[in-house]
Design an enzyme around this catalytic site. Structure first.
Site, PDB file in Angstrom:
ATOM      1  N   GLY A  47       0.868  -1.174   0.000  1.00 50.01           N
ATOM      2  CA  GLY A  47       0.000   0.000   0.000  1.00 50.01           C
ATOM      3  C   GLY A  47       0.901   1.218   0.000  1.00 50.01           C
ATOM      4  N   GLU A  48       0.493   2.265   0.643  1.00 52.48           N
ATOM      5  CA  GLU A  48       1.312   3.475   0.733  1.00 52.48           C
ATOM      6  C   GLU A  48       1.754   3.605   2.186  1.00 52.48           C
ATOM      7  OE1 GLU A  48       3.437   6.565   0.601  1.00 52.48           O
ATOM      8  OE2 GLU A  48       1.655   6.868   1.850  1.00 52.48           O
ATOM      9  N   SER A  49       3.042   3.431   2.431  1.00 49.71           N
ATOM     10  CA  SER A  49       3.541   3.294   3.800  1.00 49.71           C
ATOM     11  C   SER A  49       3.275   4.521   4.672  1.00 49.71           C
ATOM     12  CB  SER A  49       5.030   2.954   3.802  1.00 49.71           C
ATOM     13  OG  SER A  49       5.791   3.968   3.178  1.00 49.71           O
ATOM     14  N   CYS A  79       6.104  -5.105   0.564  1.00 48.12           N
ATOM     15  CA  CYS A  79       6.248  -3.767   0.002  1.00 48.12           C
ATOM     16  C   CYS A  79       6.150  -2.697   1.104  1.00 48.12           C
ATOM     17  CB  CYS A  79       5.262  -3.547  -1.144  1.00 48.12           C
ATOM     18  SG  CYS A  79       5.703  -2.141  -2.196  1.00 48.12           S
ATOM     19  N   ARG A 105      12.438   3.807   0.515  1.00 49.65           N
ATOM     20  CA  ARG A 105      11.120   3.842  -0.136  1.00 49.65           C
ATOM     21  C   ARG A 105      11.279   4.112  -1.630  1.00 49.65           C
ATOM     22  NH1 ARG A 105       7.810   8.008   1.325  1.00 49.65           N
ATOM     23  NH2 ARG A 105       5.959   6.781   0.910  1.00 49.65           N
ATOM     24  N   ILE A 134       6.182  -3.017  -7.509  1.00 52.82           N
ATOM     25  CA  ILE A 134       5.403  -1.814  -7.798  1.00 52.82           C
ATOM     26  C   ILE A 134       5.862  -0.716  -6.836  1.00 52.82           C
ATOM     27  CG2 ILE A 134       3.095  -0.794  -7.935  1.00 52.82           C
ATOM     28  CD1 ILE A 134       2.035  -3.724  -8.258  1.00 52.82           C
ATOM     29  N   ARG A 135       6.553   0.303  -7.379  1.00 54.43           N
ATOM     30  CA  ARG A 135       7.114   1.360  -6.521  1.00 54.43           C
ATOM     31  C   ARG A 135       7.859   0.735  -5.343  1.00 54.43           C
ATOM     32  NH1 ARG A 135       2.546   5.029  -4.648  1.00 54.43           N
ATOM     33  NH2 ARG A 135       4.275   5.975  -3.558  1.00 54.43           N
ATOM     34  N   HIS A 170       5.306  -8.104  -4.350  1.00 55.37           N
ATOM     35  CA  HIS A 170       3.928  -8.465  -4.009  1.00 55.37           C
ATOM     36  C   HIS A 170       3.625  -9.924  -4.340  1.00 55.37           C
ATOM     37  CE1 HIS A 170       2.431  -4.365  -3.177  1.00 55.37           C
ATOM     38  NE2 HIS A 170       3.381  -4.009  -4.020  1.00 55.37           N
ATOM     39  N   GLU A 172       1.325 -11.657  -3.178  1.00 53.63           N
ATOM     40  CA  GLU A 172      -0.132 -11.824  -3.192  1.00 53.63           C
ATOM     41  C   GLU A 172      -0.746 -11.527  -4.554  1.00 53.63           C
ATOM     42  OE1 GLU A 172       0.328  -7.425  -2.423  1.00 53.63           O
ATOM     43  OE2 GLU A 172       1.472  -9.234  -1.962  1.00 53.63           O
TER      44      GLU A 172
END
Length: 188
Positions: A47-49, A79, A105, A134-135, A170, A172
């Protein structure tokens, strides 16, 4: 049957729940500290940490998650989960401090630099694991207590320390359940 929680405040929650269930464990959404009671393990999804950390602080989840880990219960961070679990985050943001390494990050670049890579994981054998980045972050400066499980371009993208497992990618989002199986069989 093992009971695994998924921090359900942002990110790939449903995908992790499906992966946990397909690996033969029970999955539960964790939104409050009381949701940790009775669990054998916890997943911190991608997600977005920064957003996740702010929500975790708002709902008073930081200390209960640290306590969960200090009880020897296993935590798997993917992630953003890797970033949150690291001892330090480059730039000085607060983290859970549960794996002795520094997280970088977006270490491989922004969204447009997302990529896939084949990873040869010794514990898995063949075939290689198709990892989706992803990022993606990565880890630097691991202590001697941290076991590096995978690297890309000499950057640490999977590691474990005691009861903490992290991946920069990821698992998942794939149909390959070997990371969840590893977590359930070796860590929980």
């Amino acid at each position: 049957m093992k009971k695994i929680g998924v921090l359900a405040i942002q990110g790939a929650v449903d995908e992790h729940i499906q992966m946990i269930e397909s690996a033969g464990a029970l999955a539960f959404k964790v939104k409050h500290s009381s949701d940790l009671d009775g669990l054998d393990g916890l997943v911190l999804p991608g997600g977005e940490s920064t957003t996740m950390r702010k929500i975790m602080k708002r709902y008073d989840l930081m200390e209960p998650i640290r306590a969960f880990a200090s009880e020897g219960k296993a935590i798997f961070g993917t992630c953003a989960g890797l970033v949150l679990l690291s001892k330090e985050i480059e730039g000085g943001e607060e983290s859970l401090g549960l794996i002795e390494a520094t997280a970088i990050r977006n270490g491989f670049g922004r969204q447009k630099e997302s990529f896939e890579a084949e990873l040869n994981i010794e514990a898995f054998g063949e075939p290689a694991f198709e990892a989706i980045f992803i990022r993606a972050p990565y880890l630097i400066e691991p202590s001697n207590e941290v076991a590096v499980l995978a690297t890309v371009e000499n950057r640490i993208v999977a590691a474990k320390q005691a009861n903490i497992l992290v991946t920069a990618f990821h698992p998942e989002l794939t149909n390959d359940n070997r990371w969840m199986n590893y977590f359930l069989e070796k860590m929980v």
